[in-house]
Scaffold this active site. Sequence first.
Site, PDB file in Angstrom:
ATOM      1  N   LYS A 141       0.848  -1.196   0.000  1.00 44.57           N
ATOM      2  CA  LYS A 141       0.000   0.000   0.000  1.00 44.57           C
ATOM      3  C   LYS A 141       0.879   1.241   0.000  1.00 44.57           C
ATOM      4  O   LYS A 141       1.430   1.646   1.021  1.00 44.57           O
ATOM      5  CB  LYS A 141      -0.930   0.041   1.222  1.00 44.57           C
ATOM      6  CG  LYS A 141      -2.076   1.010   0.952  1.00 44.57           C
ATOM      7  CD  LYS A 141      -2.517   1.841   2.119  1.00 44.57           C
ATOM      8  CE  LYS A 141      -1.688   3.004   2.513  1.00 44.57           C
ATOM      9  NZ  LYS A 141      -1.737   4.184   1.634  1.00 44.57           N
ATOM     10  N   GLY A 147       5.261   8.184   9.338  1.00 45.83           N
ATOM     11  CA  GLY A 147       5.403   9.056  10.496  1.00 45.83           C
ATOM     12  C   GLY A 147       5.100   8.350  11.817  1.00 45.83           C
ATOM     13  O   GLY A 147       4.487   7.273  11.843  1.00 45.83           O
ATOM     14  N   GLU A 179       9.510   1.743  10.519  1.00 48.44           N
ATOM     15  CA  GLU A 179      10.566   2.706  10.179  1.00 48.44           C
ATOM     16  C   GLU A 179       9.919   4.077  10.259  1.00 48.44           C
ATOM     17  O   GLU A 179       9.133   4.442   9.378  1.00 48.44           O
ATOM     18  CB  GLU A 179      11.070   2.459   8.753  1.00 48.44           C
ATOM     19  CG  GLU A 179      11.850   1.190   8.573  1.00 48.44           C
ATOM     20  CD  GLU A 179      13.215   1.229   9.220  1.00 48.44           C
ATOM     21  OE1 GLU A 179      13.740   2.333   9.467  1.00 48.44           O
ATOM     22  OE2 GLU A 179      13.752   0.143   9.497  1.00 48.44           O
ATOM     23  N   CYS A 207      13.730  11.236   5.856  1.00 48.54           N
ATOM     24  CA  CYS A 207      13.623  10.811   7.263  1.00 48.54           C
ATOM     25  C   CYS A 207      14.923  11.066   8.009  1.00 48.54           C
ATOM     26  O   CYS A 207      14.907  11.355   9.200  1.00 48.54           O
ATOM     27  CB  CYS A 207      13.226   9.350   7.347  1.00 48.54           C
ATOM     28  SG  CYS A 207      14.298   8.282   6.381  1.00 48.54           S
ATOM     29  N   GLU A 213       9.624  16.531  14.221  1.00 48.05           N
ATOM     30  CA  GLU A 213      10.040  16.402  12.821  1.00 48.05           C
ATOM     31  C   GLU A 213       9.215  17.353  11.953  1.00 48.05           C
ATOM     32  O   GLU A 213       7.988  17.260  11.923  1.00 48.05           O
ATOM     33  CB  GLU A 213       9.816  14.963  12.365  1.00 48.05           C
ATOM     34  CG  GLU A 213      10.375  14.668  11.003  1.00 48.05           C
ATOM     35  CD  GLU A 213      10.061  13.244  10.552  1.00 48.05           C
ATOM     36  OE1 GLU A 213       8.930  12.777  10.778  1.00 48.05           O
ATOM     37  OE2 GLU A 213      10.954  12.612   9.958  1.00 48.05           O
TER      38      GLU A 213
HETATM   39  P1  NAD Z   1       2.442   8.849   7.025  1.00 51.81           P
HETATM   40  O1  NAD Z   1       2.621   8.202   8.344  1.00 51.81           O
HETATM   41  O2  NAD Z   1       1.457   9.927   6.890  1.00 51.81           O
HETATM   42  O3  NAD Z   1       2.031   7.757   5.923  1.00 51.81           O
HETATM   43  C1  NAD Z   1       2.842   6.630   5.661  1.00 51.81           C
HETATM   44  C2  NAD Z   1       1.968   5.540   5.074  1.00 51.81           C
HETATM   45  O4  NAD Z   1       1.070   5.092   6.087  1.00 51.81           O
HETATM   46  C3  NAD Z   1       1.083   5.992   3.918  1.00 51.81           C
HETATM   47  O5  NAD Z   1       0.978   4.950   2.977  1.00 51.81           O
HETATM   48  C4  NAD Z   1      -0.246   6.236   4.598  1.00 51.81           C
HETATM   49  O6  NAD Z   1      -1.338   6.128   3.740  1.00 51.81           O
HETATM   50  C5  NAD Z   1      -0.258   5.141   5.636  1.00 51.81           C
HETATM   51  N1  NAD Z   1      -1.104   5.360   6.803  1.00 51.81           N
HETATM   52  C6  NAD Z   1      -1.525   6.538   7.333  1.00 51.81           C
HETATM   53  N2  NAD Z   1      -2.306   6.301   8.412  1.00 51.81           N
HETATM   54  C7  NAD Z   1      -2.352   4.961   8.570  1.00 51.81           C
HETATM   55  C8  NAD Z   1      -2.993   4.102   9.508  1.00 51.81           C
HETATM   56  N3  NAD Z   1      -3.757   4.569  10.496  1.00 51.81           N
HETATM   57  N4  NAD Z   1      -2.824   2.772   9.396  1.00 51.81           N
HETATM   58  C9  NAD Z   1      -2.036   2.260   8.406  1.00 51.81           C
HETATM   59  N5  NAD Z   1      -1.431   3.017   7.471  1.00 51.81           N
HETATM   60  C10 NAD Z   1      -1.584   4.354   7.556  1.00 51.81           C
HETATM   61  O7  NAD Z   1       3.890   9.296   6.560  1.00 51.81           O
HETATM   62  P2  NAD Z   1       4.244  10.152   5.278  1.00 51.81           P
HETATM   63  O8  NAD Z   1       3.814  11.550   5.583  1.00 51.81           O
HETATM   64  O9  NAD Z   1       3.774   9.472   4.055  1.00 51.81           O
HETATM   65  O10 NAD Z   1       5.836  10.043   5.263  1.00 51.81           O
HETATM   66  C11 NAD Z   1       6.660  10.862   6.003  1.00 51.81           C
HETATM   67  C12 NAD Z   1       7.137  10.157   7.248  1.00 51.81           C
HETATM   68  O11 NAD Z   1       7.791   8.953   6.903  1.00 51.81           O
HETATM   69  C13 NAD Z   1       8.149  10.970   8.006  1.00 51.81           C
HETATM   70  O12 NAD Z   1       7.868  10.918   9.372  1.00 51.81           O
HETATM   71  C14 NAD Z   1       9.465  10.260   7.699  1.00 51.81           C
HETATM   72  O13 NAD Z   1      10.457  10.464   8.670  1.00 51.81           O
HETATM   73  C15 NAD Z   1       9.027   8.846   7.603  1.00 51.81           C
HETATM   74  N6  NAD Z   1       9.992   8.061   6.853  1.00 51.81           N
HETATM   75  C16 NAD Z   1      10.827   7.212   7.542  1.00 51.81           C
HETATM   76  C17 NAD Z   1      11.788   6.480   6.864  1.00 51.81           C
HETATM   77  C18 NAD Z   1      12.728   5.566   7.590  1.00 51.81           C
HETATM   78  O14 NAD Z   1      13.472   4.838   6.938  1.00 51.81           O
HETATM   79  N7  NAD Z   1      12.754   5.545   8.911  1.00 51.81           N
HETATM   80  C19 NAD Z   1      11.895   6.602   5.477  1.00 51.81           C
HETATM   81  C20 NAD Z   1      11.037   7.468   4.808  1.00 51.81           C
HETATM   82  C21 NAD Z   1      10.081   8.195   5.518  1.00 51.81           C
END
Ligand code: NAD
Length: 497
Positions: free
Chosen positions: A177, A231, A252, A291, A391
């Site tokens: 997803k 996140g 992650e 990230c 962040e």
């Molecule tokens: P997000 O948490 O908003 O979304 C990430 C994914 O989770 C998306 O596919 C989203 O649709 C899904 N999602 C959202 N709510 C959910 C729920 N309740 N249940 C299951 N899935 C759900 O994050 P984002 O804004 O897309 O990405 C940015 C974040 O990702 C930042 O915090 C960044 O640091 C982190 N990130 C971490 C790494 C790492 O390697 N640690 C790498 C890339 C990004």
Amino acid sequence: MSEQQTLHIAGTWRSAAAGTSREVLDPADATVLAVVAEGGVADADAAVAAARSAFDGGPWPRTPVAERVALLRRTADLLERDRERIALVESRDTGKTLEEGRIDVDCVAAAFRYYAGLAAAESAGRVVDAGSPDVHSIVVHEPVGVCALITPWNYPLLQASWKVAPALAAGNTFVLKPSEITPLSTVVLVELLQEAGLPDGVANLVTGAGDPVGARLAEHPGVDLVSFTGGLASGTKVAHAAADTVKKVALELGGKNPNVVFADACATPEGFDTAVDQALNAAFLHSGQVCSAGSRLIVEESVRDRFVAELARRADRIRLGRGTDPGVECGPLVSAAQRERTEAYVASALAEGAVLRAGGERPRDTGPTGFFYRPTVLDACVRTMRVVREEVFGPVLTVETFRTEEEAVALANDTEFGLAGAVWTADQGRARRVADRLRHGTVWINDFHPYLPQAEWGGFGKSGVGRELGPTGLAEYRESKHVYQNLAPRPVRWFAG
Ligand code: NAD
């Protein structure tokens, strides 16, 4: 613009069961780039059923390792064949520069090749000494089962590959997803897996919102493992949702990554130039939507004024624009919401006493509709400020200062996250001392950002649970099984009667 059929379930491309769709925007001008299927709970359930059936009854989990390895290598070949096309998709969808898109495709192909090589080199099991010639005891690895793979919008293809490649190498089936904001390159990846010959039902894709699609996958009783990148707030929800069915969970999450610069690193003109240049790169690559972005500059007080002045001068000169235009160094933020979030953090920092040295506003020369924001340097920050603790995920660099090594380490570790950090110094002893004490999953010495597919990636603290990449990144997708064979069975007579 007509809707693309972006759900891939049991080997066929289809629209959402409810007939719903979503517009994907070009962040450089807010026009509609594509219209994709907006899946829901029924689609998530159908995809899990397909993955379940392909795992429980299909050939993939029992396919010889050599064939799985060949499929991973074919996928890498196809990625390389289509490098330019995929880089363009990634650049248009996320806003990153075309060159960053190309680098992403290269890294994705490298991840597939790394896990192909790792799987090919491994033995089928580990014989253990049971202390008796009458016992043969072996520990083998098996796939975990059906995996839910949930990815973020900043590195859509790269983050997917860190999950898909090891999941397939280990013999799992999955439902992928992608982020609803940037789903397009993941659709291409699944097309390439199909072209490479992956059996139907092994790779399923549901485009749609985090809630309900991701939330449903995380709680679904038919899913054995959920691997989530995103996140902290969503990751926490995933962990809760997965708990009732005691799934394996890999998270992650975000980071608030320190970049510690000692004055001795700036003692020569070349050293100073390198440290400033890399601090700029650490903070503003992909508009800070990384990230592991080095969003906290922690610089020794004696060089602070000179360092920050040069940093601000260079930040002001970063060329913003559409990622596909020649000469552009930095694209827009991914969405209007992400820019508003960034603006709110900058406003709160200024209200709390930070001093603006660069940026702090939307640019005036990139057109009125794209989600651009100027690279921003905030000086005189302290650890209590929200902008220092949380962040931002935008082009915002905070500056804190220290006087002693002890103070530098304390500041660098004063975060609830622990994803990555760097130390800049000419003193090799100090470099090792500080690196040893940093509570972060990746530590760079006199560098920032490089990672290697063969080295584990992940975070301490609230940056996550588990590791991607390296051998551990494969182990996450495996169960260990101990098979104990008695070669000379006899009654034990524990019970005499
Ligand atoms: P997000 O948490 O908003 O979304 C990430 C994914 O989770 C998306 O596919 C989203 O649709 C899904 N999602 C959202 N709510 C959910 C729920 N309740 N249940 C299951 N899935 C759900 O994050 P984002 O804004 O897309 O990405 C940015 C974040 O990702 C930042 O915090 C960044 O640091 C982190 N990130 C971490 C790494 C790492 O390697 N640690 C790498 C890339 C990004």
